[in-house]
Scaffold this active site. Sequence first.
Site, PDB file in Angstrom:
ATOM      1  N   CYS A 168      60.179  53.606  17.615  1.00  0.00           N
ATOM      2  CA  CYS A 168      61.423  54.228  17.150  1.00  0.00           C
ATOM      3  C   CYS A 168      62.240  53.329  16.230  1.00  0.00           C
ATOM      4  O   CYS A 168      63.259  53.759  15.699  1.00  0.00           O
ATOM      5  CB  CYS A 168      62.279  54.663  18.345  1.00  0.00           C
ATOM      6  SG  CYS A 168      63.017  53.288  19.232  1.00  0.00           S
TER       7      CYS A 168
ATOM      8  N   ASP B 140      31.614  44.850  47.661  1.00  0.00           N
ATOM      9  CA  ASP B 140      32.812  45.377  47.024  1.00  0.00           C
ATOM     10  C   ASP B 140      32.836  46.895  47.125  1.00  0.00           C
ATOM     11  O   ASP B 140      32.374  47.610  46.236  1.00  0.00           O
ATOM     12  CB  ASP B 140      32.813  44.928  45.557  1.00  0.00           C
ATOM     13  CG  ASP B 140      34.205  44.968  44.983  1.00  0.00           C
ATOM     14  OD1 ASP B 140      35.160  45.106  45.755  1.00  0.00           O
ATOM     15  OD2 ASP B 140      34.327  44.865  43.753  1.00  0.00           O
TER      16      ASP B 140
ATOM     17  N   GLU C  93      27.497  36.038  54.932  1.00  0.00           N
ATOM     18  CA  GLU C  93      27.111  37.397  54.519  1.00  0.00           C
ATOM     19  C   GLU C  93      27.647  37.664  53.115  1.00  0.00           C
ATOM     20  O   GLU C  93      28.623  37.031  52.720  1.00  0.00           O
ATOM     21  CB  GLU C  93      27.780  38.440  55.448  1.00  0.00           C
ATOM     22  CG  GLU C  93      27.377  38.372  56.888  1.00  0.00           C
ATOM     23  CD  GLU C  93      28.285  39.245  57.762  1.00  0.00           C
ATOM     24  OE1 GLU C  93      29.155  39.954  57.240  1.00  0.00           O
ATOM     25  OE2 GLU C  93      28.101  39.202  58.982  1.00  0.00           O
TER      26      GLU C  93
ATOM     27  N   CYS D 124      64.068  56.749  21.797  1.00  0.00           N
ATOM     28  CA  CYS D 124      62.691  56.286  21.611  1.00  0.00           C
ATOM     29  C   CYS D 124      61.696  57.318  22.138  1.00  0.00           C
ATOM     30  O   CYS D 124      61.746  57.699  23.303  1.00  0.00           O
ATOM     31  CB  CYS D 124      62.492  54.963  22.338  1.00  0.00           C
ATOM     32  SG  CYS D 124      60.820  54.345  22.197  1.00  0.00           S
TER      33      CYS D 124
ATOM     34  N   TYR E 100      29.755  44.865  59.308  1.00  0.00           N
ATOM     35  CA  TYR E 100      29.981  43.423  59.314  1.00  0.00           C
ATOM     36  C   TYR E 100      30.808  42.929  60.493  1.00  0.00           C
ATOM     37  O   TYR E 100      31.015  41.735  60.655  1.00  0.00           O
ATOM     38  CB  TYR E 100      30.585  42.934  57.998  1.00  0.00           C
ATOM     39  CG  TYR E 100      31.850  43.679  57.567  1.00  0.00           C
ATOM     40  CD1 TYR E 100      33.009  43.626  58.311  1.00  0.00           C
ATOM     41  CD2 TYR E 100      31.852  44.416  56.379  1.00  0.00           C
ATOM     42  CE1 TYR E 100      34.154  44.296  57.913  1.00  0.00           C
ATOM     43  CE2 TYR E 100      32.993  45.087  55.972  1.00  0.00           C
ATOM     44  CZ  TYR E 100      34.137  45.021  56.743  1.00  0.00           C
ATOM     45  OH  TYR E 100      35.255  45.688  56.354  1.00  0.00           O
TER      46      TYR E 100
ATOM     47  N   LYS F 235      29.895  39.503  50.399  1.00  0.00           N
ATOM     48  CA  LYS F 235      31.162  40.244  50.496  1.00  0.00           C
ATOM     49  C   LYS F 235      31.007  41.470  49.594  1.00  0.00           C
ATOM     50  O   LYS F 235      31.134  41.382  48.364  1.00  0.00           O
ATOM     51  CB  LYS F 235      32.330  39.366  50.049  1.00  0.00           C
ATOM     52  CG  LYS F 235      33.677  40.028  50.253  1.00  0.00           C
ATOM     53  CD  LYS F 235      34.789  39.020  50.058  1.00  0.00           C
ATOM     54  CE  LYS F 235      36.143  39.599  50.429  1.00  0.00           C
ATOM     55  NZ  LYS F 235      36.517  40.774  49.673  1.00  0.00           N
TER      56      LYS F 235
ATOM     57  N   CYS G 267      61.112  48.052  17.899  1.00  0.00           N
ATOM     58  CA  CYS G 267      60.174  48.895  18.633  1.00  0.00           C
ATOM     59  C   CYS G 267      59.280  49.639  17.633  1.00  0.00           C
ATOM     60  O   CYS G 267      59.802  50.304  16.728  1.00  0.00           O
ATOM     61  CB  CYS G 267      60.965  49.896  19.486  1.00  0.00           C
ATOM     62  SG  CYS G 267      59.961  51.204  20.183  1.00  0.00           S
TER      63      CYS G 267
ATOM     64  N   CYS H  25      62.442  47.844  24.361  1.00  0.00           N
ATOM     65  CA  CYS H  25      63.040  48.628  23.293  1.00  0.00           C
ATOM     66  C   CYS H  25      64.445  49.015  23.746  1.00  0.00           C
ATOM     67  O   CYS H  25      64.644  49.434  24.878  1.00  0.00           O
ATOM     68  CB  CYS H  25      62.203  49.884  23.071  1.00  0.00           C
ATOM     69  SG  CYS H  25      63.083  51.157  22.176  1.00  0.00           S
TER      70      CYS H  25
ATOM     71  N   LYS I  74      35.150  33.694  46.821  1.00  0.00           N
ATOM     72  CA  LYS I  74      34.910  34.720  45.795  1.00  0.00           C
ATOM     73  C   LYS I  74      34.248  34.119  44.570  1.00  0.00           C
ATOM     74  O   LYS I  74      34.439  32.947  44.262  1.00  0.00           O
ATOM     75  CB  LYS I  74      36.251  35.335  45.398  1.00  0.00           C
ATOM     76  CG  LYS I  74      36.874  36.120  46.524  1.00  0.00           C
ATOM     77  CD  LYS I  74      37.566  37.325  45.973  1.00  0.00           C
ATOM     78  CE  LYS I  74      38.481  37.930  46.997  1.00  0.00           C
ATOM     79  NZ  LYS I  74      39.542  38.686  46.409  1.00  0.00           N
TER      80      LYS I  74
END
Length: 696
Positions: free
Chosen positions: A409, A117, A113, A430, A224, A115, A406, A424, A312
């Site tokens: 800052c 989603d 069958e 920050c 199903y 699948k 970062c 950071c 899949k």
Amino acid sequence: MVDAAIRQRHAALCDQIKHHNYLYYTLSTHEITDFEYDELFKELIRLENENPELATLDSPSQTVGSQTLDKFQKIEHAIPMLSIDTKTPSKLISEIRKSFIHYKNTIPEIVAEPKIDGLSCSIRYENRKLVRGATRGDGFVGEDITQNVMTISEIPKTLPPDSPSVLEVRGEVYMKTHDFESIRQKQREKGERPFESARNAAAGSLRQLDPKITAERPLHFAAYALGETSESIATTQWEARKKLKSWGIPITKPAALLSSEAKLVSYYERIKKYRDKLNFSLDGVVFKVNSFDLQGRIGTTARAPGWAAAQKFPPEQHETVLERITISVGRTGTLTPVAELKPVKFREATISNATLHNQDEIECKDFREGDTVIVQRAGDVIPQVVSVVIEKRALHCKPYIFPKHCPECGSKAVRSEREAATKCSGGLTCPAQALERLKHFVSRDAFNIEGLGEKNIELFFNKGLIKTPADIFKLERLLSEDTLWGNNYDFEPLSKWDGWGKVSARKLFEAINARRHISINRFIYAIGIPQIGENTAKLLSEHYITIDNFINSLKKAQNKATDEFNILKNINGIGETIVEELVCFINEDHNINALSDLLSLISIESYESKKTFTSIFSGKTVVFTGTLSNKSRKAAKIEAERLGAKIASEVSSKTDFLIAGTDPGSKLKRAQEMNIKILTETEWDEITKEILYGKN
Ligand code: IVH
């Protein structure tokens, strides 16, 4: 016994995974990619394999899916709603052959069958009337969505007389592709964020508290499997499908009854090829042993049946250009590199950026700005950059250099030895982390300021009035009508703001003032150094006693050759990660400045330790003189008390020890004359450290 640091890491992983399960299964959304989720899960399994006692029943390794959302009533499934393992047809067949040798060259009949989603749903008929609809939830307990299921026109509300008195049917609620597209178009027109996938759209529509909203959404259902039935309605899956169909219940299609491995493979290939011709979203195919008797003999594990397999589709992939790499700083300070892509069309969306995870990922795959790359949408939602098309690399493309600071800052960006993440280190300053840190700072177990909860912190933060913790204690000066507000032309006094009055404003200032004096353990917890929870904060307070001692010792502990470093790492309950975080925090000037700004506005109560030690100072009288270079006088006195000593301020015939710092003055002279035992500050430190913290 499992090491405390491992236990702590395991607990943190459990919390994170549960959080992401909840987002994914319950709220139908996500914060991290499948890849990142899998990494967390793998680490959890590794820790549990190495330390089996951690694999308790509440670990996410032992459960399927997620808990249910509180807003719906709970429904216990009469028969659990299981998951399906991902397997190829040949794996499924070889497993069947292992247990049933008579299928040496043949295979049992298999139903194939699509699948779908969407969102799995169980519908229940009693006396041929639809009485209940439930989501899967954690597989055992789902949510009662009866009212919403009632609005799906395709689901019959009554069944014909030849159906059993109890019939539970499992299936997928989904949205057709064209409906999904038109809903997204409408969302875009209204300026709303469009659904990310058809699955998301179905889940979001079905799990509405108001069934009227569900009714407006074009949802479909395809059965199903069977759940509980009062009598057997069929002996095979194929027959059961036919019965359900004859009673008006839609079933998954196109399905097929197959009896050779080659046919299973070609079913998969055909569905994959014609996937876009089907008018619903699907992510693969499902194979199930047809005979219920054989299914029963093969059996199921706690998670999934052995008689079914999902195969899949590989994720959809396209080529595009990686135009730029930017860095986004998360609320907890993690620097995540993001690929800015030349927009590329996928089946369900156009993608223009994707996470690159971390520095390792960029280095390992050598992603460079300007590269042509392969992008995929894994689990059909989260975009990922898979690889570089190296033949198309332009000569001028330079390797990407991960920032050392970062971008928000300017604080140092630190790569932890244990994690792949770069963070950071400017936690207190920050801007990307500021709001979360402030919320933590005022939270119940930290400063616990009445009237300054998350909502008000957000209010003052958004107006730019509170950026760092110290700003909280400056608020009154800025916003009170009877202090200096006259100098502040930007804001009206708080008492004149919408929703505030004289009384509420005064109450808030008083609540803030009441916390100008706070215990050291609450304070250490409140500053929000990563990994420092309430208990660790207590442990640290117990050892350092005063805030000055804590900060000064941490400053010294940055050098691994110092006593301070050794003492810190040997404190029972303080693991390496915590030491790393503390040192990293104190190493950042921004943090030191924010701390001193804060400490100039409030006072910190030293730790009152009940624990005392027996030592050569027990019952003796100790006098301190001169300036101590390593710690404040107060911290030294508290230490002396913990060693059982009595503290006096003057040298007399009752004095047993004089501890002399620099410039000791007349007390030293007097003690020498009286033959009192004199210790230098260093001698005193050595003895106390040894007794209080053990030899290093
Ligand atoms: S059979 C005991 N058949 O896939 C096996 N599931 O990963 C029960 N799904 O939760 C499931 N289409 O939501 C089965 N044709 C199909 C399916 C299907 C979609 C979903 C279902 C289940 C998940 C398992």
